[in-house]
Design a protein around this motif. Sequence first.
Motif, PDB file in Angstrom:
ATOM      1  N   CYS A 350       0.825  -1.210   0.000  1.00  0.00           N
ATOM      2  CA  CYS A 350       0.000   0.000   0.000  1.00  0.00           C
ATOM      3  C   CYS A 350       0.861   1.263   0.000  1.00  0.00           C
ATOM      4  CB  CYS A 350      -0.939  -0.017   1.202  1.00  0.00           C
ATOM      5  SG  CYS A 350      -2.195  -1.291   1.070  1.00  0.00           S
ATOM      6  N   GLU A 351       1.603   1.449  -1.054  1.00  0.00           N
ATOM      7  CA  GLU A 351       2.427   2.636  -1.277  1.00  0.00           C
ATOM      8  C   GLU A 351       2.458   2.924  -2.773  1.00  0.00           C
ATOM      9  OE1 GLU A 351       4.006   4.523   0.903  1.00  0.00           O
ATOM     10  OE2 GLU A 351       3.957   3.299   2.728  1.00  0.00           O
ATOM     11  N   SER A 352       2.331   4.184  -3.148  1.00  0.00           N
ATOM     12  CA  SER A 352       2.454   4.527  -4.570  1.00  0.00           C
ATOM     13  C   SER A 352       3.866   4.267  -5.084  1.00  0.00           C
ATOM     14  CB  SER A 352       2.084   6.000  -4.799  1.00  0.00           C
ATOM     15  OG  SER A 352       0.716   6.208  -4.512  1.00  0.00           O
ATOM     16  N   GLY A 353       4.832   4.226  -4.166  1.00  0.00           N
ATOM     17  CA  GLY A 353       6.207   3.924  -4.550  1.00  0.00           C
ATOM     18  C   GLY A 353       6.469   2.450  -4.783  1.00  0.00           C
ATOM     19  N   ASP A 354       5.453   1.611  -4.645  1.00  0.00           N
ATOM     20  CA  ASP A 354       5.628   0.170  -4.819  1.00  0.00           C
ATOM     21  C   ASP A 354       5.517  -0.185  -6.295  1.00  0.00           C
ATOM     22  OD1 ASP A 354       5.839  -2.558  -4.433  1.00  0.00           O
ATOM     23  OD2 ASP A 354       3.719  -2.811  -3.968  1.00  0.00           O
ATOM     24  N   TRP A 355       6.627   0.007  -6.992  1.00  0.00           N
ATOM     25  CA  TRP A 355       6.664  -0.365  -8.413  1.00  0.00           C
ATOM     26  C   TRP A 355       7.985  -1.045  -8.710  1.00  0.00           C
ATOM     27  CZ3 TRP A 355      10.498   1.911 -11.454  1.00  0.00           C
ATOM     28  CH2 TRP A 355      11.153   3.013 -10.899  1.00  0.00           C
ATOM     29  N   LEU A 356       7.956  -1.942  -9.679  1.00  0.00           N
ATOM     30  CA  LEU A 356       9.158  -2.671 -10.088  1.00  0.00           C
ATOM     31  C   LEU A 356       9.659  -2.230 -11.452  1.00  0.00           C
ATOM     32  CD1 LEU A 356       8.164  -6.288  -8.955  1.00  0.00           C
ATOM     33  CD2 LEU A 356       9.196  -4.453  -7.617  1.00  0.00           C
ATOM     34  N   GLY A 357       8.768  -1.701 -12.272  1.00  0.00           N
ATOM     35  CA  GLY A 357       9.158  -1.253 -13.605  1.00  0.00           C
ATOM     36  C   GLY A 357       8.072  -0.394 -14.209  1.00  0.00           C
ATOM     37  N   ARG A 358       8.465   0.643 -14.921  1.00  0.00           N
ATOM     38  CA  ARG A 358       7.501   1.547 -15.545  1.00  0.00           C
ATOM     39  C   ARG A 358       7.591   1.443 -17.061  1.00  0.00           C
ATOM     40  NH1 ARG A 358       9.003   6.257 -11.312  1.00  0.00           N
ATOM     41  NH2 ARG A 358       7.333   5.908  -9.801  1.00  0.00           N
ATOM     42  N   ASP A 359       6.419   1.540 -17.698  1.00  0.00           N
ATOM     43  CA  ASP A 359       6.328   1.590 -19.166  1.00  0.00           C
ATOM     44  C   ASP A 359       7.057   0.417 -19.812  1.00  0.00           C
ATOM     45  OD1 ASP A 359       4.863   4.005 -19.078  1.00  0.00           O
ATOM     46  OD2 ASP A 359       6.707   5.150 -18.848  1.00  0.00           O
ATOM     47  N   ARG A 360       6.656  -0.796 -19.419  1.00  0.00           N
ATOM     48  CA  ARG A 360       7.261  -2.006 -19.964  1.00  0.00           C
ATOM     49  C   ARG A 360       6.306  -2.654 -20.968  1.00  0.00           C
ATOM     50  NH1 ARG A 360      11.600  -3.289 -16.656  1.00  0.00           N
ATOM     51  NH2 ARG A 360      12.100  -1.373 -15.525  1.00  0.00           N
ATOM     52  N   ASP A 361       6.821  -2.988 -22.126  1.00  0.00           N
ATOM     53  CA  ASP A 361       6.032  -3.663 -23.159  1.00  0.00           C
ATOM     54  C   ASP A 361       6.066  -5.160 -22.885  1.00  0.00           C
ATOM     55  OD1 ASP A 361       5.446  -1.267 -24.457  1.00  0.00           O
ATOM     56  OD2 ASP A 361       7.280  -1.354 -25.656  1.00  0.00           O
ATOM     57  N   LEU A 362       4.918  -5.706 -22.464  1.00  0.00           N
ATOM     58  CA  LEU A 362       4.843  -7.110 -22.084  1.00  0.00           C
ATOM     59  C   LEU A 362       3.538  -7.713 -22.583  1.00  0.00           C
ATOM     60  CD1 LEU A 362       6.028  -6.716 -18.383  1.00  0.00           C
ATOM     61  CD2 LEU A 362       7.293  -7.945 -20.165  1.00  0.00           C
ATOM     62  N   ALA A 363       3.626  -8.959 -23.043  1.00  0.00           N
ATOM     63  CA  ALA A 363       2.443  -9.742 -23.415  1.00  0.00           C
ATOM     64  C   ALA A 363       2.170 -10.701 -22.269  1.00  0.00           C
ATOM     65  CB  ALA A 363       2.681 -10.501 -24.715  1.00  0.00           C
ATOM     66  N   VAL A 364       1.179 -10.397 -21.437  1.00  0.00           N
ATOM     67  CA  VAL A 364       0.950 -11.172 -20.219  1.00  0.00           C
ATOM     68  C   VAL A 364      -0.537 -11.316 -19.949  1.00  0.00           C
ATOM     69  CG1 VAL A 364       3.124 -10.621 -19.050  1.00  0.00           C
ATOM     70  CG2 VAL A 364       1.192  -9.060 -18.853  1.00  0.00           C
ATOM     71  N   GLN A 365      -0.852 -12.317 -19.132  1.00  0.00           N
ATOM     72  CA  GLN A 365      -2.191 -12.492 -18.606  1.00  0.00           C
ATOM     73  C   GLN A 365      -2.062 -13.005 -17.171  1.00  0.00           C
ATOM     74  OE1 GLN A 365      -3.924 -15.205 -21.389  1.00  0.00           O
ATOM     75  NE2 GLN A 365      -2.716 -16.957 -20.696  1.00  0.00           N
ATOM     76  N   PRO A 366      -3.124 -12.897 -16.357  1.00  0.00           N
ATOM     77  CA  PRO A 366      -3.030 -13.376 -14.981  1.00  0.00           C
ATOM     78  C   PRO A 366      -2.571 -14.829 -14.914  1.00  0.00           C
ATOM     79  CG  PRO A 366      -5.007 -12.061 -15.254  1.00  0.00           C
ATOM     80  CD  PRO A 366      -4.430 -12.245 -16.633  1.00  0.00           C
ATOM     81  N   GLY A 367      -1.691 -15.084 -13.970  1.00  0.00           N
ATOM     82  CA  GLY A 367      -1.118 -16.424 -13.819  1.00  0.00           C
ATOM     83  C   GLY A 367       0.212 -16.608 -14.505  1.00  0.00           C
ATOM     84  N   ASP A 368       0.566 -15.696 -15.421  1.00  0.00           N
ATOM     85  CA  ASP A 368       1.873 -15.779 -16.061  1.00  0.00           C
ATOM     86  C   ASP A 368       2.979 -15.468 -15.042  1.00  0.00           C
ATOM     87  OD1 ASP A 368       0.726 -16.405 -18.460  1.00  0.00           O
ATOM     88  OD2 ASP A 368       1.079 -14.455 -19.400  1.00  0.00           O
ATOM     89  N   LEU A 369       4.173 -15.944 -15.356  1.00  0.00           N
ATOM     90  CA  LEU A 369       5.327 -15.744 -14.490  1.00  0.00           C
ATOM     91  C   LEU A 369       6.336 -14.830 -15.159  1.00  0.00           C
ATOM     92  CD1 LEU A 369       5.741 -19.451 -13.369  1.00  0.00           C
ATOM     93  CD2 LEU A 369       4.955 -17.566 -11.920  1.00  0.00           C
ATOM     94  N   LEU A 370       6.921 -13.931 -14.376  1.00  0.00           N
ATOM     95  CA  LEU A 370       7.909 -12.988 -14.873  1.00  0.00           C
ATOM     96  C   LEU A 370       9.195 -13.132 -14.067  1.00  0.00           C
ATOM     97  CD1 LEU A 370       5.688  -9.760 -15.065  1.00  0.00           C
ATOM     98  CD2 LEU A 370       6.236 -11.328 -16.934  1.00  0.00           C
ATOM     99  N   ALA A 371      10.300 -12.739 -14.685  1.00  0.00           N
ATOM    100  CA  ALA A 371      11.592 -12.672 -13.993  1.00  0.00           C
ATOM    101  C   ALA A 371      12.070 -11.231 -13.983  1.00  0.00           C
ATOM    102  CB  ALA A 371      12.621 -13.551 -14.689  1.00  0.00           C
ATOM    103  N   VAL A 372      12.360 -10.730 -12.793  1.00  0.00           N
ATOM    104  CA  VAL A 372      13.018  -9.436 -12.648  1.00  0.00           C
ATOM    105  C   VAL A 372      14.518  -9.721 -12.625  1.00  0.00           C
ATOM    106  CG1 VAL A 372      13.226  -7.339 -11.269  1.00  0.00           C
ATOM    107  CG2 VAL A 372      11.058  -8.613 -11.299  1.00  0.00           C
TER     108      VAL A 372
END
Length: 422
Positions: A350-372
């Motif tokens: 619950c923070e607006s600063g809680d982000w991992l990446g901005r403006d990323r082009d990704l083809a995803v749907q719920p349940g998909d897995l990502l690697a940072v």
Amino acid sequence: MDAKLPPYLHRQDGQLMFEQVPLSSLAREHGTPLFVYSRAAMLDALSAYQRGLAGRPHLICYAMKANANLAVIETLVRAGCGLDIVSGGELERALAAGCEPAKIIFSGVGKTRAEMRRALEAGIGCFNVESEAELDVLDAVACDMGVRAPVSIRVNPNVDAKTHPYISTGLKGNKFGIAHERVVDTYRHAAACRGLSVAGIDCHIGSQITDPGPYLDAMDRVLDLVEAIEAAGVPIRHVDFGGGLGIDYADDAPPAADHLWQLLLARMDARGHGHRKIFIEPGRSLVGNAGVCLTEVLYLKPGEHKNFLIVDAAMNDLPRPAMYEAYHRIVPLQPSPAEPRTWDVVGPVCESGDWLGRDRDLAVQPGDLLAVLSAGAYCMSMASNYNTRGRAAEVLVDGDRTRLIRQRESVADQLRLERGLS
């Protein structure tokens, strides 16, 4: 699909692999968020330093604040590393990992008397002292114990490392080290203290450095000081140039460690200091690209101005974007039938600063897995329990074998040390 992957990450039939292990299988087995490290990537990064310093008297001390997992530390210690510590807790981890005490260097601006005493009892190799006041306290502690503390004084050379201001440490406005113009007098004072034994000189100008120029500038200033200190009658046995070499987060182009040390050693030779023992303390450059954080897509939240991709990893797992506006590449573990869109990748905290990446082009749907990507340094070591979130599990990959090196933290683990009112 991927513009560029760090070493030992590759695609096989569309699946993202770390060494010979499909990362999706680890996410299924251990859940997410999950940190995964490559043993080969760590040892490969270390070997570049070892090549660069081959034939010279030296000690490479891993700066364990970057990633303090015992298995990570043991991997590097068994490959010949000493350790750079910044707290009493890190000292105990270093000893638990089997590091020879004589290969431990204690850095940091706020060492307590208890930490000094424990380090002296253990017989560590050197204290990197950061202030005149600390020097006097260490002298008093050592005298009280009837021993002499080996010291190296950290110099603040007022060199701009050209990095983020939060991780720049060599400017006059930073809290680290002793001002350049006070160094010779401080060495005279240290040499006169009964409880101290002057061993070397130390300099560390910052982190995530990608340009050799600041290193060369700092080296010249340190060697100037070595000559002045020895002219004042205080011998210097080793020169400690710290760490700080950057990694490739977003098309960064740091020099290879062996190339950097070719440049630095050539400068030392040209100035007649090639005989001196060299200490260095790399951290991020040994482990940063050796780690990834796996996370699951929870929800897609398209909006009028922004599209939000909500994942189960958060700023408590990966603090660097929130702290430094740092960039980490984010890639899918496997192909998805979804259409690509531009997303802000955010977590559930619950923070607006809680982000991992901005403006990323990704083809995803719920349940998909990502690697940072490039998440091996200053992620788990800075992780927290904010929002009563458990810290992630950690896995070490070695070829086609894997080892769970930290269990996922439970709520019970977090509550264990607390006491309610009843």
